[in-house]
Design a protein around this motif. Structure first.
Motif, short mmCIF file in Angstrom:
data_model
loop_
_atom_site.label_atom_id
_atom_site.label_comp_id
_atom_site.label_asym_id
_atom_site.label_seq_id
_atom_site.Cartn_x
_atom_site.Cartn_y
_atom_site.Cartn_z
N UNK A 1 -13.80 -110.64 9.53
CA UNK A 1 -13.31 -109.41 10.15
C UNK A 1 -11.82 -109.25 9.92
N UNK A 2 -11.37 -108.11 9.38
CA UNK A 2 -9.94 -107.91 9.16
C UNK A 2 -9.18 -107.84 10.47
N UNK A 3 -7.95 -108.34 10.42
CA UNK A 3 -7.10 -108.28 11.61
C UNK A 3 -7.41 -109.33 12.65
N UNK A 4 -8.26 -110.28 12.31
CA UNK A 4 -8.63 -111.27 13.31
C UNK A 4 -7.54 -112.28 13.62
N UNK A 5 -6.53 -112.39 12.75
CA UNK A 5 -5.51 -113.41 12.94
C UNK A 5 -4.17 -112.83 13.36
N UNK A 6 -4.14 -111.57 13.83
CA UNK A 6 -2.89 -111.01 14.30
C UNK A 6 -3.14 -110.15 15.53
N UNK A 7 -2.06 -109.85 16.23
CA UNK A 7 -2.17 -109.08 17.46
C UNK A 7 -1.93 -107.58 17.24
N UNK A 8 -1.55 -107.21 16.02
CA UNK A 8 -1.30 -105.81 15.72
C UNK A 8 -2.56 -105.18 15.15
N UNK A 9 -2.81 -103.95 15.53
CA UNK A 9 -3.98 -103.24 15.03
C UNK A 9 -3.52 -102.08 14.16
N UNK A 10 -3.99 -102.05 12.92
CA UNK A 10 -3.67 -100.94 12.04
C UNK A 10 -4.97 -100.40 11.45
N UNK A 11 -4.86 -99.42 10.57
CA UNK A 11 -6.04 -98.78 10.02
C UNK A 11 -6.93 -99.78 9.28
N UNK A 12 -6.33 -100.69 8.56
CA UNK A 12 -7.10 -101.68 7.82
C UNK A 12 -7.95 -102.54 8.76
N UNK A 13 -7.46 -102.80 9.95
CA UNK A 13 -8.18 -103.65 10.89
C UNK A 13 -9.44 -103.00 11.45
N UNK A 14 -9.56 -101.68 11.30
CA UNK A 14 -10.73 -100.98 11.82
C UNK A 14 -11.78 -100.73 10.74
N UNK A 15 -11.63 -101.33 9.57
CA UNK A 15 -12.49 -101.02 8.43
C UNK A 15 -13.97 -101.24 8.70
N UNK A 16 -14.29 -102.25 9.49
CA UNK A 16 -15.69 -102.62 9.68
C UNK A 16 -16.32 -101.99 10.93
N UNK A 17 -15.63 -101.04 11.54
CA UNK A 17 -16.15 -100.43 12.75
C UNK A 17 -17.26 -99.44 12.43
N UNK A 18 -17.06 -98.64 11.39
CA UNK A 18 -18.06 -97.62 11.03
C UNK A 18 -17.86 -97.21 9.58
N UNK A 19 -18.79 -96.42 9.07
CA UNK A 19 -18.67 -95.92 7.71
C UNK A 19 -17.46 -95.03 7.55
N UNK A 20 -17.14 -94.23 8.56
CA UNK A 20 -15.97 -93.35 8.50
C UNK A 20 -14.68 -94.16 8.41
N UNK A 21 -14.59 -95.23 9.19
CA UNK A 21 -13.42 -96.10 9.11
C UNK A 21 -13.31 -96.77 7.75
N UNK A 22 -14.44 -97.18 7.21
CA UNK A 22 -14.43 -97.83 5.91
C UNK A 22 -13.94 -96.86 4.83
N UNK A 23 -14.34 -95.60 4.92
CA UNK A 23 -13.89 -94.59 3.96
C UNK A 23 -12.39 -94.36 4.08
#
Length: 287
Positions: A58-80
């Protein structure tokens, strides 16, 4: 005098506006290997990113900051959206520079340009046909990436709302509209590269020189944007507004930065396209 005027009359049935139809030029460009390879690379990017996320976790698992890349696996829209974010800076520059920089220079390199003009195809008509087809192919490339990413992401992560890095989410309908705005803005932001490549293509017989020159100068612009010492002068660098589309993936859509970026890109593009037409109209064609 009348004899001379008659000798200059065009052949019966000849209509300059019907020479080199767009469908003919489009078919020629679609059959070229570089077009197929470029579309293949763009279609493969979502698959490559999917594999990277599957292998790396899962992206973003090793940091406390959340950016667009960290939401990639949430849904197809995020991945796009993440695919657009990953490609906008450089990868999408390549097809634009290729479709515009290769179009005239390749004809000169093959020594077929003078035969096209002797067909006869008016110079302005030739450039317009090449320009419209290059715009169409570039737009198709911009659309292909998020569409494939949306399909791949939906299969892998499911269909759902667009999760925003700042919190909250956009419904699927709103997300589709926002992604369409993002694609439109990315396309407009690449018009500077397109116009630069097109102008260089009319100035050289070397396709690689036109394509490489456009890509190189685009990278120089991105480097200049990182020079904070330039201050407000960076506002006149097209690369400064490259990621203004991120304002479309916020809870409240903001148009300000995208309007400024569009104005800068369109202004530069119009000047460069005008230079291309003006220079080509006066150029001695020997190739």
């Amino acid at each position: 005098m009348s004899t001379l005027a008659e000798s200059r009359e065009v052949a019966p049935g000849y209509r300059p506006g019907r020479t080199l139809p767009l469908r003919v030029e489009l078919v020629r460009q679609l059959k070229r290997r570089r077009t197929l390879v470029m579309f293949g690379m763009l279609a493969a990017l979502p698959v490559v990113l999917l594999i990277a996320f599957q292998v790396g976790g899962t992206p973003g698992g090793n940091n406390n900051r959340v950016n667009l890349m960290d939401t990639a696996t949430v849904s197809g829209a995020n991945f796009a959206a993440v695919n657009l974010f990953a490609a906008a800076g450089f990868l999408l520059v390549i097809p634009v520079a290729l479709f515009f920089g290769d179009t005239i220079a390749s004809e000169a390199n093959w020594s077929s340009l003078r035969y096209l003009l002797a067909a006869p195809v008016p110079r302005a008509r030739l450039l317009w046909s090449k320009l419209v087809v290059a715009l169409g192919l570039s737009l198709a490339a911009m659309v292909l990436l998020p569409v494939v990413a949306l399909v791949v992401g939906t299969v892998a992560y499911g269909w759902g709302p667009l999760q925003l890095p700042v919190g909250g989410a956009l419904s699927t309908g709103t997300a589709a509209q926002r992604l369409a705005i993002v694609v439109a803005y990315v396309f407009v932001s690449q018009l500077v590269t397109a116009a630069l490549a097109f102008w260089l293509s009319t100035r050289t017989d070397a396709p690689l020189g036109a394509v490489g020159g456009a890509v190189g100068l685009t990278i120089v612009g991105q480097v200049l944007d990182e020079v904070t010492a330039l201050g407000d002068w960076r506002d006149f660098v097209p690369a400064h507004w490259l990621y203004a589309w991120t304002d479309a993936v916020q809870p409240q859509l903001e148009w300000g930065r995208m309007i400024q970026g569009t104005a800068i890109s369109v202004t530069y593009a119009l000047v460069l396209f005008a230079l291309a037409f003006r220079g080509f109209a006066r150029k001695d064609i020997v190739s």
